[in-house]
Design an enzyme around this catalytic site. Structure first.
Site, short mmCIF file in Angstrom:
data_model
loop_
_atom_site.label_atom_id
_atom_site.label_comp_id
_atom_site.label_asym_id
_atom_site.label_seq_id
_atom_site.Cartn_x
_atom_site.Cartn_y
_atom_site.Cartn_z
N ASP A 34 0.81 -1.15 0.07
CA ASP A 34 0.01 0.01 0.22
C ASP A 34 0.95 1.31 -0.09
O ASP A 34 1.98 1.32 0.97
CB ASP A 34 -0.93 -0.15 1.38
N HIS A 89 -11.21 -2.87 3.41
CA HIS A 89 -11.21 -2.38 4.73
C HIS A 89 -11.77 -1.16 5.12
O HIS A 89 -11.82 -0.77 6.42
CB HIS A 89 -9.63 -2.37 5.31
N ASP A 90 -12.26 -0.32 4.28
CA ASP A 90 -13.09 1.02 4.65
C ASP A 90 -14.78 0.68 4.38
O ASP A 90 -15.44 1.48 4.63
CB ASP A 90 -12.89 1.85 3.60
N GLU A 101 -6.67 3.98 -5.68
CA GLU A 101 -7.96 4.51 -4.76
C GLU A 101 -8.03 5.75 -5.20
O GLU A 101 -7.47 6.90 -5.02
CB GLU A 101 -7.72 4.57 -3.18
N ASP A 121 -3.03 4.93 -2.09
CA ASP A 121 -4.10 5.31 -1.32
C ASP A 121 -4.28 6.89 -1.56
O ASP A 121 -3.30 7.37 -1.92
CB ASP A 121 -3.38 5.38 0.52
C1 NOJ Z 1 -8.09 5.31 2.15
C2 NOJ Z 1 -7.72 4.23 3.24
O1 NOJ Z 1 -8.18 2.97 2.44
C3 NOJ Z 1 -8.47 4.26 4.55
O2 NOJ Z 1 -8.36 3.28 5.16
C4 NOJ Z 1 -7.57 5.58 5.18
O3 NOJ Z 1 -8.27 5.68 6.38
C5 NOJ Z 1 -7.57 6.76 4.08
N1 NOJ Z 1 -7.49 6.30 2.77
C6 NOJ Z 1 -6.33 7.66 4.79
O4 NOJ Z 1 -5.20 7.20 4.37
#
Ligand code: NOJ
Length: 557
Positions: free
Chosen positions: A100, A329-330, A256, A199
């Site tokens: 990541d 994971h989000d 992302e 990210d």
């Molecule tokens: C996206 C990540 O997937 C998330 O888990 C994180 O809190 C934020 N970006 C900040 O890095």
């Protein structure tokens, strides 16, 4: 015509949230040796790459997305030697490692930020975004709530953070900072990783006027996405990152990148795009208004879900390659989100697996998804770890929800839902640890655990294994590389998509109906390659499916 094939188009990527995967040293926190111990499980499942969420040194304000040293490994996860061993052990099983890359921000404990604070004249001061003033420079709201600006103690100076105040944003306008980032990325690629999940990358360019905007909440603030996400000029940074780092290696990059409109996809994932693929979150956020404002719930139907998937896939196909997923994971667990009161119905869980797995792109599986893990139900805000959940709970109440309503929404939406320990067994601590898990388990289940499902022929795990095997069958390559098309949906909660090329044609049929449904098949059936229930019938051109029936059909050409 097919685009030129890339190795990563044939991958099946499994996402690991290391804190919650497997604890090898019984401290309650998952670790890298724990991942190594489970490589045979992953190899048996059939996945070919692992995306591992951040493992770098971090004070863990955002569970590793706040990096304090890009070259050191967090002690709770292991050592650099462990990472090298992981790369080698995975390689021995034909599995690649994707790390990541978090370069929109660092931790406030990173040496660069500490030096920037200690010596305002140091070069590191301009690695971040500092502004002088007695009040916050504008009214932008950070993603985790409150102003994007944090005041330095005893000084009339603020620094900018898109996420938590312990995650100061890097100043990508500074060429020296960009150079440091490129060197770091190159070092990791040289170490033998296959690529990066990247990210929050659409946040690296801000509207440099930093002007306040009309408020969108009772806090007087406005979500910073309008002024700091995918802003004009970002293409300069992304092109440079691609040219300086990714292009030099045959690596995979999945970004992302929320906020990229479909008509800009070409720049991002086209033939000369910045990345191999990007995640599209529209289907994942279909139950909430405007992205991540969880407390603003939106009603939806299976038809809405199918329509979003179809539009996304057709847009992505025009430019490049997709990254289909239903969990990460989000997000809460897909079972609970999409299936509601059917979340524990194995047929329905397999159906949503098939719904996305053969879409055009490289499929991602999030840990525990292959076991049909479900959301938890916590009875108070104190039980939550996730900073975003705590913020949304309080903001929801400030916007008029009762405490019970806010809690209910957090239970539905919390990122903690997917971060609970992977359920390896039916033991009290689900075989994740013999210590106390850092986050309470979601449930202790006799069926939703790996040991049970590995031993059970028609389990969800076995279904995922079968989907992966089908995808990897060279005789069925069209299922991976063929074009995607969407036959008419016939007014029923049944999703249909076709993967086709000159040589073969496959129809994926997925019912999200609680009743038997009959649909008309446009083409004769040559073979059925996969089903979640034998209880279907094909009579000439009529296919009748049981509730939540799902099939992969090969059609006559
Ligand atoms: C996206 C990540 O997937 C998330 O888990 C994180 O809190 C934020 N970006 C900040 O890095």
């Amino acid at each position: 015509m097919r685009q030129q094939e890339k190795w990563w188009q044939k991958e099946v990527i499994y996402q690991i949230y290391p804190r919650s995967f497997y604890d090898s040293n019984q401290d309650g926190i998952g670790d890298i040796p724990g991942i190594i111990e489970k490589l045979d499980y992953l190899s048996d499942l059939g996945v070919t790459s692992l995306w591992i969420c951040p493992i770098f040194q971090s004070p863990m304000a955002d569970n590793g997305y706040d990096i304090s040293d890009y070259f050191a490994i967090s002690e709770e996860f292991g050592t650099l030697e462990d990472v090298k061993r992981l790369i080698a052990e995975a390689k021995a099983r034909g599995i690649k490692i994707i790390l990541d890359l978090v370069v929109n921000h660092t931790s406030d404990e990173h040496a660069w930020f500490q030096e920037a604070l200690r010596d305002p004249k140091s070069k590191y001061r301009d690695y971040y975004i500092f502004k002088e003033g007695t009040e916050a420079p504008n009214n932008w709201r950070s993603i985790f709530g409150g102003s994007v600006w944090e005041k330095l103690p005893n000084e009339d100076i603020f620094y900018y953070h898109t996420f938590h105040k312990k995650q100061p944003d890097l100043n990508w306008e500074n060429p020296a900072l960009r150079e440091e980032v490129y060197q770091m990325v190159t070092t990791w690629l040289e170490m033998g990783i296959a690529g990066f999940r990247i990210d929050a990358i659409t946040f690296i360019k801000k509207d440099l006027t930093f002007k306040s905007q009309p408020a969108d909440g009772v806090d007087g603030l406005v979500k910073c996405t309008k002024t700091s996400r995918n802003q004009p000029g970002i293409e300069v940074f992304l092109k440079e990152l691609n040219e300086r780092c990714f292009q030099k290696y045959d690596c995979v990059t999945v970004a992302e990148a929320p906020g990229v409109p479909y008509d800009q996809l070409d720049q991002f994932i086209g033939p000369d795009g910045f990345f191999s693929m990007i995640f599209d979150f529209k289907h994942a956020d279909l139950d909430v208004a405007s992205g991540s404002e969880w407390f603003k719930r939106v009603a939806w139907t299976p038809e809405d879900l199918f329509q979003i998937l179809e539009e996304s896939q057709l847009a992505i196909q025009t430019s490049g390659w997709g990254a289909p997923f239903i969990e990460n994971h989000d997000q809460p667990r897909a079972t609970s989100k999409y299936l509601l009161n059917q979340a524990t119905n194995p047929l329905a869980v397999k159906a949503i697996g098939l719904m996305y797995f053969f879409l055009r792109g490289t499929p991602f599986i999030y840990q525990g998804q292959e076991l049909g893990m479900i959301n938890f139900e916590r009875d108070g805000i104190d039980a939550f770890d996730d900073i975003s959940s705590i913020d949304q709970y309080h903001r929801g109440m400030a916007e008029g929800l009762t405490a019970d309503e806010a809690l209910q929404i957090i239970n539905l939406r919390s990122r903690d839902n997917s971060r609970t320990p992977v359920q390896w067994t039916a033991e009290p601590t689900v075989g994740f640890t013999e210590g106390t898990p850092w986050l309470p388990i979601a449930e202790r289940s006799e069926v939703r655990n790996a040991a049970h499902q590995i031993a059970t022929p028609d389990s969800i795990f076995q279904f995922y294994k079968a989907m992966i095997a089908l995808k990897q069958n060279p005789a069925l390559e069209t299922l991976t590389l063929g074009e995607i098309a969407f036959p008419e949906r016939q007014g029923k909660p049944v999703f249909l998509y076709r993967r086709e090329d000159a040589g073969a044609s496959y129809l994926i049929v997925v019912s999200l109906s609680e009743m038997r449904e009959t649909i008309t098949l446009e083409r004769p059936v040559k073979a059925v390659h996969l089903y979640n229930s034998q209880d279907y019938t094909i009579d000439q051109h009529l296919l009748t499916l049981p509730a939540f029936g799902a099939l992969v059909i090969e059609e006559e050409k």
